[in-house]
Motif scaffolding. Structure first.
Motif, PDB file in Angstrom:
ATOM      1  N   GLU A  31       8.756   6.178  14.492  1.00  9.89           N
ATOM      2  CA  GLU A  31       7.507   7.610  13.827  1.00  9.89           C
ATOM      3  C   GLU A  31       6.859   7.616  13.269  1.00  9.89           C
ATOM      4  OE1 GLU A  31      11.085   8.672  10.429  1.00  9.89           O
ATOM      5  OE2 GLU A  31      12.692   9.250  12.063  1.00  9.89           O
ATOM      6  N   ASP A  32       6.068   6.082  12.875  1.00  9.69           N
ATOM      7  CA  ASP A  32       5.214   5.442  12.300  1.00  9.69           C
ATOM      8  C   ASP A  32       4.540   4.278  11.947  1.00  9.69           C
ATOM      9  OD1 ASP A  32       2.874   5.917  10.871  1.00  9.69           O
ATOM     10  OD2 ASP A  32       3.075   7.003   8.895  1.00  9.69           O
ATOM     11  N   LEU A  90       1.023  -1.163  -0.113  1.00  6.85           N
ATOM     12  CA  LEU A  90       0.231   0.028   0.344  1.00  6.85           C
ATOM     13  C   LEU A  90       1.360   1.342   0.235  1.00  6.85           C
ATOM     14  CD1 LEU A  90      -2.784   1.716   1.000  1.00  6.85           C
ATOM     15  CD2 LEU A  90      -1.802   1.351   3.276  1.00  6.85           C
ATOM     16  N   ALA A 142      12.216  -3.268   1.032  1.00  3.78           N
ATOM     17  CA  ALA A 142      12.429  -4.768   1.244  1.00  3.78           C
ATOM     18  C   ALA A 142      12.761  -5.532   2.947  1.00  3.78           C
ATOM     19  CB  ALA A 142      13.678  -4.629   0.568  1.00  3.78           C
ATOM     20  N   MET A 194      11.777  14.359   4.497  1.00  7.82           N
ATOM     21  CA  MET A 194      11.046  15.357   5.604  1.00  7.82           C
ATOM     22  C   MET A 194      11.608  17.122   4.490  1.00  7.82           C
ATOM     23  SD  MET A 194      12.205  16.146   8.717  1.00  7.82           S
ATOM     24  CE  MET A 194      14.287  16.794   9.449  1.00  7.82           C
ATOM     25  N   GLU A 230      17.167   4.973   2.637  1.00  9.57           N
ATOM     26  CA  GLU A 230      16.738   4.287   4.550  1.00  9.57           C
ATOM     27  C   GLU A 230      15.222   3.779   4.077  1.00  9.57           C
ATOM     28  OE1 GLU A 230      18.082   4.393   8.790  1.00  9.57           O
ATOM     29  OE2 GLU A 230      17.984   6.249   7.596  1.00  9.57           O
ATOM     30  N   ALA A 245       2.976   3.410   9.435  1.00  2.52           N
ATOM     31  CA  ALA A 245       3.953   2.646   7.764  1.00  2.52           C
ATOM     32  C   ALA A 245       4.882   2.019   8.079  1.00  2.52           C
ATOM     33  CB  ALA A 245       4.714   3.916   7.513  1.00  2.52           C
ATOM     34  N   ARG A 287      16.719  13.740   3.913  1.00  2.88           N
ATOM     35  CA  ARG A 287      16.165  12.884   4.313  1.00  2.88           C
ATOM     36  C   ARG A 287      14.811  13.400   4.081  1.00  2.88           C
ATOM     37  NH1 ARG A 287      16.563  14.534  10.504  1.00  2.88           N
ATOM     38  NH2 ARG A 287      18.318  13.679  11.740  1.00  2.88           N
ATOM     39  N   ARG A 338       3.066   9.054   4.024  1.00  2.00           N
ATOM     40  CA  ARG A 338       3.496   8.615   5.103  1.00  2.00           C
ATOM     41  C   ARG A 338       5.536   7.849   5.340  1.00  2.00           C
ATOM     42  NH1 ARG A 338      -1.378   7.130   8.488  1.00  2.00           N
ATOM     43  NH2 ARG A 338       0.039   6.569   9.857  1.00  2.00           N
ATOM     44  N   LEU A 339       6.246   8.785   4.909  1.00  2.00           N
ATOM     45  CA  LEU A 339       7.464   8.683   4.666  1.00  2.00           C
ATOM     46  C   LEU A 339       7.637   8.766   6.232  1.00  2.00           C
ATOM     47  CD1 LEU A 339       8.671  10.617   1.131  1.00  2.00           C
ATOM     48  CD2 LEU A 339       7.694   7.931   1.870  1.00  2.00           C
ATOM     49  N   PHE A 340       9.298   8.051   6.899  1.00  2.00           N
ATOM     50  CA  PHE A 340       9.877   7.889   7.484  1.00  2.00           C
ATOM     51  C   PHE A 340      10.432   9.257   7.612  1.00  2.00           C
ATOM     52  CE2 PHE A 340       8.993   3.360   7.035  1.00  2.00           C
ATOM     53  CZ  PHE A 340       7.992   3.013   7.646  1.00  2.00           C
ATOM     54  N   PRO A 341       9.954  10.076   8.083  1.00  2.00           N
ATOM     55  CA  PRO A 341      10.489  12.145   7.609  1.00  2.00           C
ATOM     56  C   PRO A 341      11.978  12.075   8.115  1.00  2.00           C
ATOM     57  CG  PRO A 341       9.352  12.200   9.725  1.00  2.00           C
ATOM     58  CD  PRO A 341       9.317  10.838   9.182  1.00  2.00           C
ATOM     59  N   THR A 342      12.649  11.613   9.283  1.00  2.00           N
ATOM     60  CA  THR A 342      13.911  11.555   8.965  1.00  2.00           C
ATOM     61  C   THR A 342      14.344  10.636   8.668  1.00  2.00           C
ATOM     62  OG1 THR A 342      14.412  10.047  11.486  1.00  2.00           O
ATOM     63  CG2 THR A 342      13.266  12.373  11.677  1.00  2.00           C
ATOM     64  N   MET A 343      14.467   9.200   8.761  1.00  2.00           N
ATOM     65  CA  MET A 343      15.508   9.231   7.501  1.00  2.00           C
ATOM     66  C   MET A 343      15.519   9.475   6.352  1.00  2.00           C
ATOM     67  SD  MET A 343      14.005   4.918   8.200  1.00  2.00           S
ATOM     68  CE  MET A 343      13.405   4.347   9.594  1.00  2.00           C
ATOM     69  N   ARG A 378       8.535   3.192  -2.664  1.00  2.00           N
ATOM     70  CA  ARG A 378       9.161   1.756  -0.898  1.00  2.00           C
ATOM     71  C   ARG A 378       8.433   1.071  -1.711  1.00  2.00           C
ATOM     72  NH1 ARG A 378       7.957   4.650   4.311  1.00  2.00           N
ATOM     73  NH2 ARG A 378       5.307   4.746   3.350  1.00  2.00           N
ATOM     74  N   ARG A 394      17.024   0.197  12.328  1.00  2.00           N
ATOM     75  CA  ARG A 394      16.051   0.988  11.323  1.00  2.00           C
ATOM     76  C   ARG A 394      14.842   0.163  11.440  1.00  2.00           C
ATOM     77  NH1 ARG A 394      17.606   0.242   5.631  1.00  2.00           N
ATOM     78  NH2 ARG A 394      19.309   1.464   6.200  1.00  2.00           N
ATOM     79  N   GLU A 447      15.220   1.824   1.277  1.00  2.00           N
ATOM     80  CA  GLU A 447      15.783  -0.051   1.458  1.00  2.00           C
ATOM     81  C   GLU A 447      14.167  -0.686   2.605  1.00  2.00           C
ATOM     82  OE1 GLU A 447      19.867   1.362   0.811  1.00  2.00           O
ATOM     83  OE2 GLU A 447      19.353   0.394   3.039  1.00  2.00           O
ATOM     84  N   ILE A 448      14.015   0.070   3.747  1.00  2.00           N
ATOM     85  CA  ILE A 448      12.964  -0.542   4.719  1.00  2.00           C
ATOM     86  C   ILE A 448      11.882  -1.130   3.629  1.00  2.00           C
ATOM     87  CG2 ILE A 448      11.452   1.899   5.076  1.00  2.00           C
ATOM     88  CD1 ILE A 448      12.468   0.826   8.329  1.00  2.00           C
TER      89      ILE A 448
END
Ligand SMILES: Nc1ncnc2c1ncn2[C@@H]1O[C@H](COP(=O)(O)OP(=O)(O)OP(=O)(O)O)[C@@H](O)[C@H]1O
Ligand SMILES: [Mg+2]
Lengths: 239, 294
Positions: free
Chosen positions: B179-180, A85, A106, A138, A100, B183, A136, A91-96, A152, B172, A103-104
Motif C-alpha cells: 500500500e505504501d 516520523l 509497533a 481511508m 491495524e 510509510a 478502514r 500516509r496511512l495504510f488506506p485499506t487497513m 501510529r 500485514r 498496531e503496525i
C-alpha cells in the motif's frame, strides 16, 4: 543553559538526482524543548526529515541522535533507535483498519505489555478514535486520519517524534486539538521536531525555531523572538 | 441436480486454482511493483515435477498413490523454492519497482524457462496417475472421489494463504509495503526482506496451484501460459493488487468457464470471459475492488 541536544544535524545536504534540495543544514533539537522548522512550499522541510529518517541518503553532513550516529543508516535501524516520523500527507495504510494502522506502528516491538499501554495512551489522547477502530483508515475524516498518523508514530515508543505539517488542511478546532496533544507528547518526555507552514501555530507551540528558505536555514533562535522579528512576521505570519 | 453439483465442484476446484495463481501474481506485484510474466513457470514446474517423479516413486516404494502424490508435491515445492531464490537474487532483486526492467527480465525468463523445460522434460504431455479411485454421489450426481478431495485441498490452501496474508504479522507487513512502501519502512519494516518473502510466497502460491492441477490435466511445458493469461483477466476484473478482488475474480472466471462452457460451448466461454473484461474496462477500469489512483 538550554541543556543537551538530543538530535543534532551538522552540514546536512540532500539531493534529488543532480539537484541539491537542501545544503549545509545545522539544526539541534534539545531535550524537552519543542523545536519547529518553518518554511514555505518547496523550501526543503520534508527533504530534511527524509534525511533524518534515512528515507533519503545524505550527500554530506552527519546526523547524531543521543550517543548514536544515524548518518546514512537504514530506516529500520533509525526507527529502532527511537526516531518516529509522522509523514507529510499522513500516509496511512488506506485499506487497513484504524486498529491495524496503530498496531503496525509497533511492528518491531516485542514488549507486549508496554505496547498495550501505549495503545491505551493513544486512545486517551484521541478518544474520537475509539469507536472508529474497525473502520478502514481511508473512510476517516482528515482530522481523524491525522490522529491515527500521530498515534501510529507513538506506537513505536519513540524518543523523538518528527511531525511533517500535521495541521495542514484541518479545521481550526482540530488544529487546536493537535497542538495540545503535541504539547502533551513533549511533556510526557518524547522530544519533538515540528515542521510547519502554519507559522502561527508552530511558533506559539515551540521553544526553538528554524526558518528554512531555498534549502538553507536563514534564521534560528527562540520561537518567541522569531515570532516578533519583522522578517518572520512579513514572510510567514502575513503581518 | 447431479449436473449442477458437478459443475459447482468443477467451478470451486478450478476457481481455487485460479485464485491461488492470481493471488500470487497480485501479491508479487503489490509488494515489488513488478509484473512477473514468468509467474506461470513456477506453476508449470510444480506440475511437471509431480508428473515426472510420481511414477518413479510408485514403482520404487509401492506406497498408495496419494502418499506418493504428497511426497512428490513437497519435492516439487522445494524445487520451485530453489528456482525462486535463484531468480530473485540473480534477477528480480535488481528490478524492484522497475516496471520496464522487470518486464524485460520476466518475459526473458518466461521464454528461457519454457525452453529449459522442453529440453529437460520433452514436450510430450504427461498424466499423473490416479490418486484415489471410486465415486461419491452428491445431490444425486456421481463425482470422482479424487476431484472432490483435490477440490477440498485447493479450497483449504486458498483459505490458509488468505489467512496468512490477512491475519499474520508477515501478511500485514506485505500489505503495508504494497500500500505504501515508504510509510511501511517508517514503521521499521525492512522493505527488501519483505519483498523477498512476498516473491517467495507469491511464487509458492503458483507452485501450489500447479501441484493441485497436476492430477486433473495433461501436463506440458507450456501449461502455465493459459493460466497466466487467465490470471491477467482475473486481476483486471478484481482490481490490480487487490487480494479480495483476486479471489472474487478467480471464482467468477471459473464460474463462467464451467457453466458457460457446459451449457453453451467452450469457445463461447472464452468469448464470455473477454466480454466480461471489456465490460469491466469500460464501466469499472479499477476492477471490482481496486481503488482509483489517489
Ligand atoms: N522526489 C523528488 N524528486 C525531485 N525533486 C524533489 C522531490 N521531492 C522534492 N523535490 C524538490 O526538492 C525541493 C524541496 O522539497 P520538499 O518537499 O523538501 O519541500 P517542503 O519544504 O517540504 O515543501 P512543502 O511545504 O510543499 O511540503 C523542492 O524544490 C522540490 O521540488
Ligand atoms: Mg513538505
Amino acid at each position: 543553559m538550554i541543556g543537551e541536544a538530543v538530535l543534532e544535524l551538522s552540514g546536512v545536504s540532500v539531493s534529488y538526482g543532480s539537484v541539491r534540495a537542501v545544503s549545509g543544514i545545522d539544526l539541534k533539537v534539545y531535550r524537552g524543548r519543542i523545536a519547529t522548522l518553518i518554511g514555505s512550499n518547496g523550501a526543503g522541510k520534508t527533504t530534511i526529515l527524509k534525511g533524518i529518517t534515512g528515507l533519503k541518503g545524505l550527500d554530506a553532513g552527519r546526523v547524531r541522535f543521543g550517543a548514536e550516529d544515524l548518518t546514512n543508516r537504514p530506516v529500520d535501524q533509525i526507527v529502532a533507535a527511537g526516531v518516529s516520523l509522522v509523514p507529510e500527507g499522513r500516509r496511512l495504510f488506506p485499506t487497513m483498519s484504524v486498529r491495524e494502522n496503530l498496531e503496525i506502528g509497533a511492528y518491531r516491538r516485542t514488549d507486549d505489555a508496554a505496547v498495550r499501554a501505549d495503545f491505551d495512551r493513544v486512545m486517551e489522547y484521541f478518544p474520537a478514535l475509539n469507536e472508529r477502530l474497525n473502520a478502514r483508515a481511508m473512510t476517516l475524516s482528515g482530522g481523524q486520519q491525522q490522529m491515527v498518523a500521530i498515534g501510529r508514530a507513538l506506537m513505536s515508543g519513540p524518543k523523538l517524534l518528527l511531525l511533517d505539517e500535521p495541521t495542514i488542511g484541518l479545521a481550526p478546532a482540530i488544529v487546536q486539538t493537535i497542538g495540545k496533544i503535541v504539547r502533551t507528547i513533549s511533556e510526557s518526555g518524547v522530544d519533538v521536531l515540528l515542521v510547519e507552514q502554519n507559522a502561527h501555530m508552530a511558533l506559539r507551540l515551540s521553544e526553538d525555531a528554524y526558518v528554512l528558505e531555498n534549502g538553507a536555514i536563514v534564521m534560528r533562535g527562540f520561537a518567541r523572538d522569531l515570532e516578533k522579528s519583522d522578517a518572520v512576521r512579513a514572510a510567514y505570519l502575513g503581518m | 441436480m447431479g449436473l449442477i453439483a458437478q459443475l459447482l465442484v468443477n467451478m470451486l476446484q478450478i476457481g481455487a486454482v485460479y485464485v491461488l495463481f492470481a493471488l500470487g501474481l497480485t501479491l508479487v506485484f503489490g509488494v515489488m511493483k513488478v509484473i512477473n510474466f514468468a509467474h506461470g513457470q513456477f506453476f508449470t514446474l510444480a506440475a511437471l515435477m509431480i508428473a515426472v517423479t510420481m511414477p518413479e516413486f510408485t514403482e520404487r516404494f509401492g506406497f498408495p498413490a496419494w502418499v506418493d502424490y504428497f511426497v512428490c508435491f513437497a519435492l516439487a515445492l522445494l524445487t520451485v523454492a530453489i528456482l525462486g531464490v535463484v531468480l530473485y537474487f540473480v534477477g528480480f532483486e535488481r528490478y524492484l519497482r522497475d516496471l520496464i526492467g522487470s518486464f524485460i527480465l520476466s518475459v526473458g525468463l518466461l521464454l528461457l524457462l519454457e525452453g529449459v523445460y522442453l529440453w529437460i522434460f520433452t514436450g510430450a504431455p504427461r498424466v499423473v496417475p490416479k490418486l484415489l479411485t471410486g465415486q461419491v454421489s452428491i445431490l444425486g450426481g456421481a463425482l470422482e472421489t479424487q476431484r472432490l478431495v483435490i477440490c477440498g485441498i485447493a479450497l483449504a490452501a486458498t483459505f490458509g494463504l488468505y489467512q496468512l496474508v490477512n491475519r499474520t504479522k508477515l501478511g500485514r507487513a506485505l500489505r503495508a509495503v504494497a500500500e505504501d512502501r515508504e510509510a511501511a519502512m517508517l514503521q521499521g519494516i525492512r522493505y527488501r526482506r519483505i519483498s523477498f518473502y512476498g516473491f517467495m510466497i507469491g511464487s509458492g502460491m503458483a507452485a501450489i496451484a500447479g501441484g493441485l492441477i497436476a492430477p486433473l490435466t495433461a501436463i506440458s511445458p507450456s501449461l502455465g501460459n493459459d493460466y497466466l493469461s487467465k490470471a491477467f483477466i482475473i486481476i483486471i476484473i478484481g482490481g490490480l493488487g487487490s487480494i479480495p478482488g483476486a479471489i472474487l475474480g478467480g471464482f467468477l472466471i471459473a464460474a463462467v468457464e464451467s457453466f458457460a462452457g457446459y451449457f453453451l460451448d467452450s469457445s463461447y466461454a472464452t468469448i464470455a470471459m473477454f466480454m466480461l473484461v471489456m465490460v469491466f474496462l469500460l464501466v469499472r477500469p479499477q476492477g471490482i475492488l481496486g481503488h482509483a489512483e489517489r
